[in-house]
Design a protein around this motif. Structure first.
Motif, short mmCIF file in Angstrom:
data_model
loop_
_atom_site.label_atom_id
_atom_site.label_comp_id
_atom_site.label_asym_id
_atom_site.label_seq_id
_atom_site.Cartn_x
_atom_site.Cartn_y
_atom_site.Cartn_z
N ALA A 103 0.86 -1.19 0.00
CA ALA A 103 0.00 0.00 0.00
C ALA A 103 0.89 1.24 0.00
O ALA A 103 1.71 1.41 0.90
CB ALA A 103 -0.91 0.00 1.22
N ARG A 104 0.74 2.08 -1.00
CA ARG A 104 1.56 3.29 -1.10
C ARG A 104 0.68 4.55 -1.09
O ARG A 104 -0.34 4.62 -1.78
CB ARG A 104 2.41 3.28 -2.38
CG ARG A 104 3.52 2.24 -2.35
CD ARG A 104 4.53 2.45 -3.48
NE ARG A 104 5.61 1.47 -3.39
CZ ARG A 104 6.70 1.62 -2.64
NH1 ARG A 104 6.86 2.74 -1.93
NH2 ARG A 104 7.62 0.68 -2.59
N LEU A 105 1.13 5.53 -0.32
CA LEU A 105 0.47 6.84 -0.27
C LEU A 105 1.04 7.71 -1.38
O LEU A 105 2.24 7.99 -1.41
CB LEU A 105 0.72 7.49 1.09
CG LEU A 105 0.14 8.90 1.28
CD1 LEU A 105 -1.37 8.82 1.45
CD2 LEU A 105 0.78 9.58 2.49
N HIS A 106 0.16 8.14 -2.30
CA HIS A 106 0.59 8.99 -3.42
C HIS A 106 0.34 10.47 -3.13
O HIS A 106 0.94 11.33 -3.78
CB HIS A 106 -0.15 8.59 -4.69
CG HIS A 106 0.30 7.27 -5.24
ND1 HIS A 106 1.08 7.16 -6.38
CD2 HIS A 106 0.11 6.00 -4.80
CE1 HIS A 106 1.34 5.89 -6.62
NE2 HIS A 106 0.75 5.15 -5.69
N GLY A 107 -0.50 10.77 -2.19
CA GLY A 107 -0.82 12.14 -1.83
C GLY A 107 -1.92 12.11 -0.78
O GLY A 107 -2.37 11.04 -0.36
N ALA A 108 -2.36 13.27 -0.34
CA ALA A 108 -3.37 13.33 0.70
C ALA A 108 -4.60 12.53 0.31
O ALA A 108 -5.20 12.76 -0.74
CB ALA A 108 -3.75 14.79 0.97
N GLY A 109 -4.98 11.55 1.15
CA GLY A 109 -6.15 10.74 0.92
C GLY A 109 -6.04 9.74 -0.21
O GLY A 109 -7.02 9.07 -0.55
N ASP A 110 -4.87 9.61 -0.81
CA ASP A 110 -4.69 8.78 -2.00
C ASP A 110 -3.74 7.62 -1.70
O ASP A 110 -2.52 7.73 -1.86
CB ASP A 110 -4.15 9.63 -3.15
CG ASP A 110 -3.98 8.86 -4.46
OD1 ASP A 110 -4.45 7.71 -4.53
OD2 ASP A 110 -3.39 9.42 -5.40
N VAL A 111 -4.31 6.48 -1.26
CA VAL A 111 -3.53 5.27 -0.99
C VAL A 111 -3.91 4.23 -2.03
O VAL A 111 -5.09 3.94 -2.24
CB VAL A 111 -3.80 4.73 0.43
CG1 VAL A 111 -3.03 3.44 0.67
CG2 VAL A 111 -3.41 5.76 1.47
#
Length: 323
Positions: free
Chosen positions: A4-12
């Motif tokens: 699971a990677r976080l790409h930006g705010a609220g975007d996993v």
């Protein structure tokens, strides 16, 4: 493996990636349990924390437990210390590795954390879990370590009064530790009824009145919580600020703090406290299991983060290899 990677705010986003191979001095660990921390929520909701921002898709999660896979220790259950201090800078050499000038920390900056099925980690930062502790307990050892470090900074004395402002998981651990450390009264301030009820189950009483506590632990980060902490503190008390504020700013009444002659101490993660945390939990002196309120598989990591952000429970756990 699933990651699971976080790409930006609220975007996993979930990704399929190659399983890593351990390098010199490392072990391959199958990740079994990851706690969602308040700092993870800053990354999730704001796309960063303090002065750090997402520079590349980042794997969150620093409250971790797992099982070593391969080698002589195959099958050994471990808690994973997320901090990798350099050991050579001035803070490290004086015994403050949590203040390391070159620290690498899981789930922060360029170092991926635990929300993935496997990771490789330096063997000397893996702590064997005793049979008395579950994998979820192993993940909660990290917040217990933060609470222990805050206790150390508080210089709490026997037969004193302590107050905890903010009764999330770390606050609830501080309630338990303060009682174990000989506080005759532990006061709690918490606006969410279910968390206040949990604090009372652990032996706290609602904080009513001013100037009551010899040491105050603030574990929220909001300005309202800091104001409450200063109000609860006796003249000459110590106030330990553990919470991380939104927006990287904290303000408070300078007049109140000055007139009371308060000592304000800011906590930074923890020192080398994992062995102490494991011993406390394994001996039943601190109860970790009741803190876990919600469990999710990795496939529903967004639901796990959203549930933690809603603060409807206590500790949210993700089990990356659960189905």
């Amino acid at each position: 493996m699933r990651v699971a990677r976080l790409h930006g705010a609220g975007d996993v986003r979930l990704h399929d990636e190659d399983q890593p191979s351990p390098g010199e001095g490392e072990q391959l660990v199958e990740v079994t349990s990851v706690g969602v921390c308040g700092s993870d929520l800053h990354w999730f909701t704001e796309g960063g924390i303090g002065d750090a921002a997402v520079a590349r898709p980042l794997v969150l999660g620093h409250e971790m437990a797992g099982v070593i896979r391969g080698g002589a220790d195959d099958g050994v259950r471990v808690a994973i210390d997320p901090a990798l201090p350099c050991g050579h800078c001035e803070p490290c050499e004086r015994g403050d590795p949590n203040l390391c000038l070159n620290i690498v920390f899981a789930g922060h900056g360029s170092c991926d954390g635990g929300l993935r099925q496997f990771l490789t980690w330096p063997a000397h930062r893996l702590h064997r879990l005793p049979d008395a502790l579950s994998d979820d307990d192993g993940a909660v050892l990290e917040p217990l370590g933060v609470a222990l470090h805050a206790m150390d900074l508080g210089h709490q004395r026997m037969a004193s009064t302590a107050a905890v402002v903010g009764c999330g998981p770390i606050g609830l651990l501080l309630v338990q530790l303060a009682r174990r450390h000989g506080a005759t009264r532990v006061l709690a301030a918490e606006p969410l009824p279910h968390r206040m009820a949990a604090a009372e189950k652990f032996g706290a009483e609602a904080a009513t009145g001013d100037g009551l506590a010899d040491v105050v632990y603030e574990v929220s980060g909001s300005e309202e919580a800091v104001d409450t902490a200063l109000r609860l503190a006796k003249p000459g008390a110590r106030v330990v600020l553990v919470g991380i504020p939104d927006g990287d700013r904290t303000s408070f009444s300078a007049a109140l703090a000055r007139r009371k002659g308060l000592t304000l101490v800011l906590a930074r993660r923890m020192g080398e406290v994992y062995p102490r945390a494991i011993d406390l939990a394994a001996r039943g002196l601190v109860d970790l299991a009741p803190l876990v309120s919600d469990v999710f598989p990795l496939d529903d990591v967004t639901g796990a983060l959203a549930t933690a952000a809603a603060r409807t429970g206590l500790k949210v756990i993700v089990r990356p290899n659960a189905t």
